[in-house]
Enzyme design. Structure first.
Site, PDB file in Angstrom:
ATOM      1  N   THR A 212     -16.794  27.359  -1.375  1.00 21.24           N
ATOM      2  CA  THR A 212     -16.727  26.348  -0.327  1.00 21.24           C
ATOM      3  C   THR A 212     -15.836  26.848   0.798  1.00 21.24           C
ATOM      4  O   THR A 212     -14.815  27.506   0.553  1.00 21.24           O
ATOM      5  CB  THR A 212     -16.195  25.003  -0.877  1.00 21.24           C
TER       6      THR A 212
ATOM      7  N   HIS B  36      -8.811  25.663 -17.106  1.00 21.01           N
ATOM      8  CA  HIS B  36      -7.852  26.424 -17.905  1.00 21.01           C
ATOM      9  C   HIS B  36      -8.237  26.438 -19.389  1.00 21.01           C
ATOM     10  O   HIS B  36      -7.697  27.256 -20.160  1.00 21.01           O
ATOM     11  CB  HIS B  36      -6.451  25.829 -17.734  1.00 21.01           C
TER      12      HIS B  36
END
Length: 408
Positions: free
Chosen positions: A327, A379
């Site tokens: 993006t 994560h």
């Protein structure tokens, strides 16, 4: 015989849709393959076209109604012209000879082709003197009126027209107005997915900065030759980032993976989603097998997606899937952000504005075009070391673009 107008067959990923806009009213003439109604889903707007010539006989699903795959929206009747409108009484000031034609209704004195031309050019059919049989307004009469309108001198502005109510400023002086509008399906889906992403994954963002000197110099040197060699395709920055990302994804397959239940799915291809802004919200069409694409193919694909997004023509297939997303908030002047991962992907790369800043290079302070990069990642799947090293790899590839060609 009535022809059924049905909603399209939605893909498995789309449960239902909403009737967004009817482009025809009951009684309007419809031509084959003409747009009748738009169906808005949580991904794209789907156009429903007429299967044959006829007249819109009935609307079953109104604007705002929810529809399922192949559900009946309305019916199309036979005939090439609209149903007769109610009779209109002739005005007393009109010539007596025109009274019978006017009393019979506009549809009787106006052919379908002439009516369409008049509507497209904003001309009142009643203001045109018909030369056809019985005072009928022909196509030639309307065309002549259109030409006369174009050639007419512009009238002097008498007074400043009042602004329409819808265009009133949000902050009107002394007026505490509020406006409530329903959220579009796309905006509602975007909100749902953003909340889902933040609540369902252990999302973390790491930052770095890249010196864009070499990329900008390469682009400046070859942009004209590139455009000439690739039929008008312009060389932008996004293609360099896509190529650098695909190379980094090869080296760090976990960043290109996704979690499915208790399994990790590693993808042997790079389907890169490119975030594109549209009037309806942020959409993310996908460049399939971007690792096999040239810079020109990437740039051409991005331009095509941008045009389709603006016109609302992106298909569900073009919006589905993706293994990694890029993006570019820098387009709007953003200097730094923390992009949100697009599930079930594991990471997203955020580009930002290029700013001329003083940098220490070989013990000297020099001005360099710098860009902050942000990598948000899940994560649960990607370790911090892996995420940081992935972002450093992209930085190194962009600061020395020859690495992309030499695969080093």
């Amino acid at each position: 015989m009535a022809i059924e107008i049905k909603a399209p067959t939605f893909p498995e990923s789309v449960a239902d849709g909403t009737v967004a806009t009817w482009h025809k009213k009951p009684g309007d003439a419809v031509k084959r393959d003409e747009l009748i109604v738009d169906i808005e889903t949580d991904k794209v707007v789907i156009e429903v076209l007429a299967e044959a010539d006829g007249v819109l006989a009935q609307i079953i699903k109104n604007e705002g109604d929810t529809v399922l795959s192949n559900e009946l929206l309305g019916t199309l009747g036979e005939g090439g012209a609209a149903a007769p409108a109610p009779a209109v009484a002739a005005q007393s000031a009109a010539p007596a000879a025109a009274a019978p034609a006017a009393a019979a209704g506009d549809d009787q004195i106006l052919s379908p082709a002439a009516r369409k031309i008049a509507e497209e050019n904003g001309i009142d059919p009643n203001s045109i003197a018909g030369t056809g049989k019985g005072g009928r307004v022909t196509k030639e009469d309307v065309v002549a009126a259109v030409e006369a309108k174009k050639n007419a001198p512009a009238a002097a502005p008498a007074a400043k027209p009042a602004a329409p109510a819808a265009a009133a400023p949000v902050f009107a002086t002394g007026d505490r107005t509020e406006k409530r509008v329903p959220m579009t399906r796309l905006r509602a889906k975007i909100a749902e997915r953003l909340v889902e992403a933040q609540s369902s994954m252990a999302m973390l963002t790491t930052f770095n900065e890249v010196d864009m000197t070499e990329v900008m110099a390469l682009r400046s040197k070859y942009k004209d030759l590139f455009e000439k060699s690739h039929n008008g395709v312009r060389l932008g920055f996004m293609s360099f980032f896509v190529k650098a990302a695909t190379e980094a994804l090869k080296r760090f397959p976990a960043v290109n993976a996704s979690i499915d239940g208790t399994d990790i799915v590693y993808h042997g291809y790079a389907d890169i989603g490119v975030a594109v802004s549209s009037d309806r919200g942020l959409v993310v069409p996908v460049l399939r097998n971007a690792e096999l694409m040239s810079l020109a193919e990437i740039e051409n694909g991005i331009v095509t997606f941008g045009k389709k997004a603006k016109d609302g023509k992106l298909s569900i297939e073009e919006m589905t899937g993706g293994t990694f997303t890029i993006t570019n908030g820098g387009t709007f002047g953003s200097m730094m952000s923390t992009p949100i991962v697009n599930p079930p992907q594991a990471a997203i790369l955020g580009m930002h504005n290029i700013i001329q800043r003083p940098m220490a290079v070989n013990g000297q302070v020099v001005i360099r075009p710098m860009m902050y990069l942000a990598l948000s990642y899940d994560h649960r799947l990607i370790d911090g070391k892996e995420a940081v090293t992935f972002l450093v790899t992209i930085k190194n590839l962009l600061e020395d673009p020859a690495r992309l060609l030499l695969d080093i």
